[in-house]
Design an enzyme around this catalytic site. Structure first.
Site, PDB file in Angstrom:
ATOM      1  CG  LEU A 109     -20.381 -18.724  28.219  1.00 32.16           C
ATOM      2  CD1 LEU A 109     -21.523 -17.727  28.280  1.00 32.16           C
ATOM      3  CD2 LEU A 109     -20.863 -20.118  28.536  1.00 32.16           C
TER       4      LEU A 109
ATOM      5  CE  LYS B  90     -26.734  -4.410  27.049  1.00 35.69           C
ATOM      6  NZ  LYS B  90     -25.371  -4.579  27.620  1.00 35.69           N
TER       7      LYS B  90
ATOM      8  CB  CYS C  20     -13.858 -13.784  24.060  1.00 38.45           C
ATOM      9  SG  CYS C  20     -15.486 -13.377  24.711  1.00 38.45           S
TER      10      CYS C  20
ATOM     11  N   GLY D 286     -10.754 -14.042  15.881  1.00 41.07           N
ATOM     12  CA  GLY D 286     -11.146 -12.668  16.154  1.00 41.07           C
ATOM     13  C   GLY D 286     -12.218 -12.670  17.219  1.00 41.07           C
TER      14      GLY D 286
END
Length: 439
Positions: free
Chosen positions: A154, A35, A266, A263
């Protein structure tokens, strides 16, 4: 200012790029070296609208870079944002805080006196008190470290916008701490100057706000979907009902979209975590309400499968079905707890031959659901099908020409589970059109 962001998933990578956009020098830190390598190339390892542009802009300019070293992060700055993931525990609604505590333990011995840690991860109330104890146990002798909490709000596919133009910012501070707010205001000075409100609270309130916000949003979605069930039984139209309710300023239209339900990574997780913590604290009535919110949400998926069975004459076995959508929402490749894939898999398990298309989430879906078939474009997905299910509200699907699609599909039948297809247009093209919440 110099800042670090510890943990560079959806939250952390977006926050790091946004802080660089505000003019800060930012070092992102994550233990996943793959990453880190991708982010240093200006590429997010997931789809998030506008994020790659920001990453490329600021990694090229040298104002943003990423590392896998805690020591380098601790030496780089004295203000550290925590964006470490807090997934759901296996077999439980509780949050798994293992990675968060590990990050604090590994960072703490390297911190300088007066350093400020600002948590952004979603946590159950009472977590910050535990992290304070962890900090005190692991910082060097004579070193004092400040701890504050600023939960994120967010929305996936709007994360960059929500970071740079938030509708509110919350900061939780410890009793007697006056300096953390000043440092925080300096970090967010440009955003605050544009009018975003800052709400300064105690730690417990800051911890609760994120969970409460998502629980309320989930409740709002499940409420309008409960109304959709009534609409189907009475001949009413849930889209018109939602429109009328939305004009009431006490209710509001945002977030109240009837359809297949919510869905993602979060909302379901935060609802489960909030419910679990309410149960632990003995708030039984609150927990009961939130459990029913989840029951209604799951029932939308089951109802969609049942409607497909009805439209196909009572059986799914051997029927070829096209599914438009794999991501849990449009403009992302995130398939975590995707209603679309839950429905597609249920159809497959009932004996249907299911072909899925999605503009962004195909590879993720293939890895998670290899038993399903996949098509490279919407028209190929419907070829030879007896039914089309519209399960993720990508604009490409709403813009598709139903008249052209009749040349590909065996039987022109469609179920719109997201409420964004034009019913009159599809019916005029010869389709049998059904939609959730409509007769």
């Amino acid at each position: 200012m110099k800042l670090t962001v510890i943990g560079c998933g959806y939250l952390g990578a977006t926050h790091a790029a946004a802080m660089a956009e505000l003019g800060h020098q930012v070092l992102g830190m994550d233990t996943d070296t793959f990453k880190v390598e991708a982010l240093n190339k200006g590429q997010a390892p997931f789809v998030e609208r506008g994020l790659d542009d920001l990453l490329a802009k600021h990694t090229t300019a040298g104002t943003l870079r990423f590392t896998a070293s805690y020591a380098e992060a601790a030496a780089f700055a004295d203000i550290h944002f925590l964006g470490v993931g807090t997934p759901q525990q296996d077999g439980s609604g509780a949050y798994d805080l293992t990675h968060l505590h590990t990050a604090v333990r590994r960072l703490a011995p390297r911190l300088a006196d007066g350093a400020l840690i600002i948590g952004k991860s979603t946590v159950p109330v009472g977590t910050v008190a535990q992290l304070r104890q962890t900090l005190d146990e692991h910082v060097p002798a004579g070193v004092s470290v400040r701890l504050a909490w600023s939960p994120e709000f967010l929305r996936e596919s709007f994360a960059v916008l929500d970071t740079l133009e938030p509708d509110r910012i919350v900061l939780g501070v410890e009793d007697g701490d006056t300096s953390s707010e000043a440092d925080f205001r300096a970090v967010y000075s440009d955003i605050l100057a544009k009018g975003s409100p800052l709400i300064v609270t105690g730690m417990e309130t800051a911890e609760l706000i994120k969970g409460a916000a998502n629980a309320f949003l989930a409740t709002k979605i499940s409420f309008i979907n409960a109304m959709a069930e009534l609409c189907e039984k009475t001949g009413a139209d849930v889209q018109q009902l939602a429109l009328a309710l939305g004009y009431d300023q006490r209710i509001g239209a945002k977030g109240m979209r009837p359809g297949l339900g919510f869905g993602g990574g979060c909302l379901p997780k935060d609802l489960a975590g909030f419910t679990h913590r309410a149960e632990e604290l003995g708030a039984d009535q609150a927990a009961t309400l939130l459990r029913q919110v989840d029951v209604i949400n799951q029932r939308r998926r089951e109802h969609t499968v049942a409607l497909a069975r009805e439209v196909l004459g009572g059986t799914l076995a051997g029927k070829r079905i096209a599914v438009w959508g794999a991501a849990f929402k449009a403009n992302t490749d995130d398939i975590r707890d995707s209603p679309a894939l839950t429905v597609a898999d249920a159809l497959h398990r009932a004996g249907a031959e299911v072909t899925v298309h999605d503009p962004a989430a195909m590879e993720n879906a293939r890895r998670a659901y290899p038993q399903l078939e996949y098509a490279d474009d919407p028209a190929s997905a419907v070829t030879g099908a007896a039914l089309l299910l519209h399960l993720t509200d990508w604009p490409q699907y709403s813009d598709a020409d139903p008249a052209d699609l009749t040349r590909h599909i065996a039987v022109p039948k469609v179920i719109d589970a997201r409420g964004t297809l034009n019913a009159n247009r599809w019916r005029a093209a010869g389709w049998t059109f059904r939609a959730l919440g409509r007769s």
